[in-house]
Design a protein around this motif. Structure first.
Motif, PDB file in Angstrom:
ATOM      1  N   SER A   1       0.841  -1.203   0.000  1.00 39.62           N
ATOM      2  CA  SER A   1       0.000   0.000   0.000  1.00 39.62           C
ATOM      3  C   SER A   1       0.872   1.247   0.000  1.00 39.62           C
ATOM      4  CB  SER A   1      -0.908   0.033   1.227  1.00 39.62           C
ATOM      5  OG  SER A   1      -1.788  -1.057   1.199  1.00 39.62           O
TER       6      SER A   1
ATOM      7  N   ASP B   1      -5.238  -0.726  -5.054  1.00 38.79           N
ATOM      8  CA  ASP B   1      -4.725  -1.281  -3.805  1.00 38.79           C
ATOM      9  C   ASP B   1      -5.732  -2.270  -3.225  1.00 38.79           C
ATOM     10  OD1 ASP B   1      -3.376  -1.900  -1.538  1.00 38.79           O
ATOM     11  OD2 ASP B   1      -3.490   0.096  -0.626  1.00 38.79           O
ATOM     12  N   GLU B   2      -5.490  -3.538  -3.449  1.00 37.99           N
ATOM     13  CA  GLU B   2      -6.389  -4.605  -3.009  1.00 37.99           C
ATOM     14  C   GLU B   2      -7.854  -4.260  -3.295  1.00 37.99           C
ATOM     15  OE1 GLU B   2      -5.421  -6.952   0.204  1.00 37.99           O
ATOM     16  OE2 GLU B   2      -3.558  -5.925   0.718  1.00 37.99           O
TER      17      GLU B   2
HETATM   18 MG   LIG Z   1      -2.177  -2.660   2.063  1.00 33.08          MG
END
Ligand SMILES: [Mg+2]
Ligand SMILES: Nc1ncnc2c1ncn2[C@@H]1O[C@H](COP(=O)(O)OP(=O)(O)OP(=O)(O)O)[C@@H](O)[C@H]1O
Lengths: 224, 264
Positions: free
Chosen positions: B62, B183-184
């Motif tokens: 991240s 991000d995910e």
């Molecule tokens: Mg993360």
């Protein structure tokens, strides 16, 4: 009870309350504008602005309103001779509005800041990620949500402001509590009735504010 | 995950070296206080490439994404360039360069007080200065593309997670970014909604969008990824093609990591 109704003829009770209402309305606008600016200072990425905001809130919020009011009249008007209007009443009215605005701005600022805390950090990050810089992100994304989350504390501040307008008596503004004092002075036998009249008058003004606050706070809540 | 069927991979971007570099990280380090979250990152992502970033929790994935559009600052001495331009410090220049980098968050982060279509038009109107009517037209086309045009007038909270994430993708695309960071994007979704979001991302990849995707979705990585970057403790330990990463991880920690996620 004798002579109670005559009081309404002898004294301008409604006029006095109208003065409190005008003080409330103008100071509400003044303190909201200044309080919003201070809140923006306090959440800004610029350290010096944050410092100014914090210093303002900590100083003003912890100073009794009467002192700010009296200081305005004695120091700014008495010593510095700054006069906003030739007219005596209007001049002191203006002083009272300014003092009330300056004082309550610190509470508005904290109310808005508590509202900002209800806005998830991701909202500001998403705003920055689409290319909004700090001020547009604050104005378009963070503050609109913060204000909705701050309705209750803002409403409480407005109620406090309404009642605090009585402190304007210290700046010789002819408002309801000042009038109460002189009515009691000349009609001591009617003291309890005079007192109740003024108390009920304030309740009539303030209670709807509380109801409105509760209603707005439910209606404007941001669904997440 | 579908580890048995060798998913069809796109022809590897063999000509990628010839393409211009869209994202360049040189010597990027990032400290949070005394803790070092990124260690000496050097990374070049050419136009059109889909880079998959994987690694254990806390490995800095991240943080890597967030430094690329400067939601996090980096330590002195490193540089990040987007399409050749170094990321400027705070201010107007930064805001403009950020608009070139689309970001999709794990938690969607749709503007909760604005309708779906307003979420998509806000950037184009306020940052790019588009007329409202034009912004709306473009927004509707994008919402159509991600399959949520029917919901345009609703508020974010009225949509499912999968729909919200697709709106978030449309919102980022509306700025016509040069590169998209994810991000995910599917890890906060209920399982049945993961695929609808991945489908949109696959489509985007096939259209040639440059993408950096943090994800543990192996199917997606094989189908759309050109490259897998494995991170651990803030450093890039492995950087290779998806197929070889998943079948022959080199680094012991990559093996260990794959062993853990594949048994799930
Ligand atoms: Mg993360
Ligand atoms: N704002 C911050 N302040 C201090 N430490 C941070 C901050 N953000 C991240 N970190 C630390 O940096 C490291 C990397 O975090 P990061 O969120 O990039 O990991 P990640 O690879 O995305 O993990 P995950 O898979 O759990 O999302 C972690 O150890 C984290 O605790």
């Amino acid at each position: 009870m004798n002579g109670f109704l005559e009081l309404f003829a002898d004294y301008d009770i409604f006029g006095a309350f109208w003065m409190n209402i005008r003080l409330t309305l103008l100071a509400a606008v003044g303190s909201f504008v200044l309080g919003t600016v201070l809140a923006i200072f306090r959440i800004s990425p610029v350290g010096s602005l944050r410092g100014i905001g914090t210093a303002y809130v900590n100083t003003i919020r912890n100073t009794p309103l009467t002192i700010i009011m009296v200081l305005g009249v004695l120091a700014v008007w008495g010593q510095l001779k700054i006069e906003f209007f030739q007219d005596f009443d209007l001049n002191f009215f203006t002083y009272a509005v300014i003092a009330l605005s300056l004082y309550h701005a610190s509470f508005v600022c904290e109310a808005i800041r508590s509202g900002v805390n209800t806005v998830p950090l991701g909202q500001a990050e998403a705003a920055r990620a689409i290319g909004l810089s700090f001020l547009p992100a604050a104005r378009l994304v963070v503050l609109p949500q913060a204000l909705r989350g701050a309705v209750t504390p803002l409403g409480n501040t407005l109620i406090a402001l309404t009642k605090n307008t009585t402190v304007a008596a210290a700046a010789s503004v002819a408002e309801a509590s000042g009038l109460m004092k002189s009515m009691i002075e000349f009609n001591p036998d009617l003291m309890i009735y005079i007192f109740l009249t003024i108390a009920i008058g304030f309740c009539i003004i303030v209670i709807p504010m509380g109801i409105l606050t509760t209603w707005l706070s439910d209606k404007l809540a941001v669904a997440r | 995950m579908t580890q048995s069927t060798p998913a069809p991979t796109d022809p590897p971007a063999a000509d990628s070296t010839a393409k211009r570099a869209l994202v360049e990280l040189d010597n990027v380090n990032k400290h949070f206080g005394s803790f070092q979250a990124l260690k000496d990152i050097n990374l070049t992502i050419p136009e059109g490439q889909v880079a998959i970033v994987v690694g254990p929790s806390g490995s800095g994935k991240s943080t890597l994404c967030r430094t690329i559009n400067r939601l996090e600052t980096i330590d002195e001495g490193g540089t990040i360039r987007i399409d050749g331009k170094p990321l400027p410090a705070e201010g107007k220049g930064l805001a403009q360069l950020r608009a070139d980098v689309g970001m999709v968050f794990q938690s969607f982060n749709l503007f909760a007080h604005k309708s779906i279509v307003e979420n998509v038009t806000l950037g184009p109107i306020k940052v790019k200065g588009l007329k409202k009517s034009q912004a709306q037209e473009e927004a509707m086309a994008l919402l159509e593309r991600v399959g949520v045009a029917q919901q345009a007038k609703k508020m974010p909270a009225q949509l499912s997670g999968g729909q919200q994430q697709r709106v978030a993708i449309a919102r980022a695309l509306a700025m016509r970014p040069k590169v998209m960071l994810f991000d995910e994007p599917t890890s906060a979704l209920d399982p049945e909604m993961v695929q609808e979001v991945l489908d949109v991302m696959v489509q985007l990849a096939h259209e040639g969008m440059t993408m950096v995707v943090v994800t543990h979705e192996m199917g997606f990585a094989r189908k759309a990824g050109d490259r897998v970057i494995f991170m651990d403790q803030g450093a890039i330990l492995e950087d290779t093609e998806p197929e070889s990463f998943f079948t022959h991880p080199q680094h012991p920690r990559a093996k260990d990591f794959l062993g853990k996620i594949l048994t799930h």
